[in-house]
Design an enzyme around this catalytic site. Structure first.
Site, PDB file in Angstrom:
ATOM      1  N   GLU A 201       0.837  -1.197   0.000  1.00 47.63           N
ATOM      2  CA  GLU A 201       0.000   0.000   0.000  1.00 47.63           C
ATOM      3  C   GLU A 201       0.880   1.259   0.000  1.00 47.63           C
ATOM      4  OE1 GLU A 201      -2.445   1.479  -0.777  1.00 47.63           O
ATOM      5  OE2 GLU A 201      -4.003   1.619   0.742  1.00 47.63           O
ATOM      6  N   ASP A 202       0.369   2.314  -0.620  1.00 48.80           N
ATOM      7  CA  ASP A 202       1.134   3.562  -0.654  1.00 48.80           C
ATOM      8  C   ASP A 202       1.186   4.231   0.711  1.00 48.80           C
ATOM      9  OD1 ASP A 202      -1.590   4.167  -0.666  1.00 48.80           O
ATOM     10  OD2 ASP A 202      -1.497   5.587  -2.318  1.00 48.80           O
TER      11      ASP A 202
ATOM     12  N   ASP B 139      -3.548   5.743   6.571  1.00 55.09           N
ATOM     13  CA  ASP B 139      -4.005   6.992   7.179  1.00 55.09           C
ATOM     14  C   ASP B 139      -4.948   6.622   8.333  1.00 55.09           C
ATOM     15  OD1 ASP B 139      -4.390   9.799   7.304  1.00 55.09           O
ATOM     16  OD2 ASP B 139      -6.086   9.706   5.945  1.00 55.09           O
TER      17      ASP B 139
ATOM     18  N   PHE C  62      -1.319  16.356   3.753  1.00 52.80           N
ATOM     19  CA  PHE C  62      -1.733  15.615   2.567  1.00 52.80           C
ATOM     20  C   PHE C  62      -0.580  15.585   1.570  1.00 52.80           C
ATOM     21  CE2 PHE C  62      -4.072  14.226  -1.123  1.00 52.80           C
ATOM     22  CZ  PHE C  62      -4.915  13.285  -0.554  1.00 52.80           C
TER      23      PHE C  62
ATOM     24  N   ARG D 273       0.244  11.839  -9.576  1.00 52.87           N
ATOM     25  CA  ARG D 273       0.776  10.495  -9.330  1.00 52.87           C
ATOM     26  C   ARG D 273       2.158  10.305  -9.950  1.00 52.87           C
ATOM     27  NH1 ARG D 273      -3.400   7.395  -7.236  1.00 52.87           N
ATOM     28  NH2 ARG D 273      -5.475   7.724  -8.072  1.00 52.87           N
TER      29      ARG D 273
HETATM   30  P1  IMP Z   1      -7.188   5.168   4.991  1.00 49.82           P
HETATM   31  O1  IMP Z   1      -8.290   4.233   4.681  1.00 49.82           O
HETATM   32  O2  IMP Z   1      -7.677   6.407   5.692  1.00 49.82           O
HETATM   33  O3  IMP Z   1      -6.041   4.527   5.762  1.00 49.82           O
HETATM   34  O4  IMP Z   1      -6.641   5.737   3.653  1.00 49.82           O
HETATM   35  C1  IMP Z   1      -5.866   5.016   2.838  1.00 49.82           C
HETATM   36  C2  IMP Z   1      -5.937   5.523   1.414  1.00 49.82           C
HETATM   37  O5  IMP Z   1      -6.212   6.927   1.355  1.00 49.82           O
HETATM   38  C3  IMP Z   1      -4.610   5.343   0.749  1.00 49.82           C
HETATM   39  O6  IMP Z   1      -4.610   4.163   0.018  1.00 49.82           O
HETATM   40  C4  IMP Z   1      -4.488   6.539  -0.131  1.00 49.82           C
HETATM   41  O7  IMP Z   1      -4.948   6.225  -1.429  1.00 49.82           O
HETATM   42  C5  IMP Z   1      -5.378   7.589   0.461  1.00 49.82           C
HETATM   43  N1  IMP Z   1      -4.613   8.617   1.202  1.00 49.82           N
HETATM   44  C6  IMP Z   1      -4.483   8.767   2.537  1.00 49.82           C
HETATM   45  N2  IMP Z   1      -3.704   9.795   2.858  1.00 49.82           N
HETATM   46  C7  IMP Z   1      -3.300  10.324   1.672  1.00 49.82           C
HETATM   47  C8  IMP Z   1      -2.437  11.420   1.328  1.00 49.82           C
HETATM   48  O8  IMP Z   1      -1.855  12.142   2.153  1.00 49.82           O
HETATM   49  N3  IMP Z   1      -2.271  11.613  -0.018  1.00 49.82           N
HETATM   50  C9  IMP Z   1      -2.860  10.853  -0.971  1.00 49.82           C
HETATM   51  N4  IMP Z   1      -3.658   9.834  -0.695  1.00 49.82           N
HETATM   52  C10 IMP Z   1      -3.887   9.563   0.618  1.00 49.82           C
HETATM   53 MG    MG Z   2      -5.763   7.462  -3.405  1.00 56.00          MG
END
Ligand code: IMP
Ligand code: MG
Length: 181
Positions: free
Chosen positions: A100-101, A104, A153, A166
């Protein structure tokens, strides 16, 4: 490349990314060499990291992808995660490593792990390039992490804001004005 107008600063440089991917590859190799792991990337954000990581791994592995949607062009997770593309191969009995990238709130990975665990993999672990631990809301933590970052962000190296940025070769911080309009 010209400087994108919405970007505040570079957070992780190309060189730092390359060095970290090398370190992560060493850790992954130590655990998975000889186990033919199934690496599953979460689309779209993980594709650059995944491409760089797998080219540092010199043992048998397979590559697959899952797509989810949750943000719908916002910068804060809606908490509602939907799988829009499942992986293409059976993972029963496989050692699965999710790539995963960024993690959050953790809702995305929590949701995916819940689904994949039902399919009886031999093991299931998480490898995230970036981690924003201060924002976690789900009970989940990655097994391999590249960088812990502050609550800002970020875009680039696969990560987007409304599908932009991207392709940047580094990770940069988006200006607050760009998304708090
Ligand atoms: P989560 O479900 O809140 O953990 O979010 C995970 C997904 O949100 C990641 O796979 C990202 O695609 C996106 N995401 C969360 N934070 C960022 C950020 O700072 N920049 C870009 N995408 C984000
Ligand atoms: Mg995303």
């Amino acid at each position: 490349m010209t400087w994108p107008e919405d970007l505040d600063r570079v957070l992780v440089t190309e060189q730092q990314l390359a060095a970290k991917v090398g370190e992560l590859a060493e850790q992954v190799r130590a655990e998975y060499a000889g186990k033919n792991p199934a690496l599953i990337g979460i689309l779209t954000g993980s594709f650059v990291f995944m491409a760089d990581l797998i080219r540092r791994l010199d043992f048998d592995l397979t590559v697959d992808f899952i797509a989810v949607s949750s943000y719908e062009d916002a910068t804060i997770s809606s908490g509602k995660v939907r799988m829009t593309k499942d992986c293409s191969h059976d993972i029963a009995g496989r050692h699965v490593l999710i790539i995963e990238d960024i993690i959050d709130t953790g809702f995305t990975l929590e949701h995916i792990c819940r689904i994949l665990k039902h399919r009886k993999p031999a093991s299931l672990k998480l490898c995230c390039l970036l981690d924003k631990p201060s924002r976690r809301r789900a009970q989940i933590s990655p097994d391999y992490v590249g960088f812990e970052i502050p609550d800002e962000f970020v875009v680039g190296y696969g990560l987007d804001f409304a599908e932009k940025y991207r392709h940047l070769p580094y990770v940069g911080v988006l200006k607050k004005e760009a998304y708090q309009a």
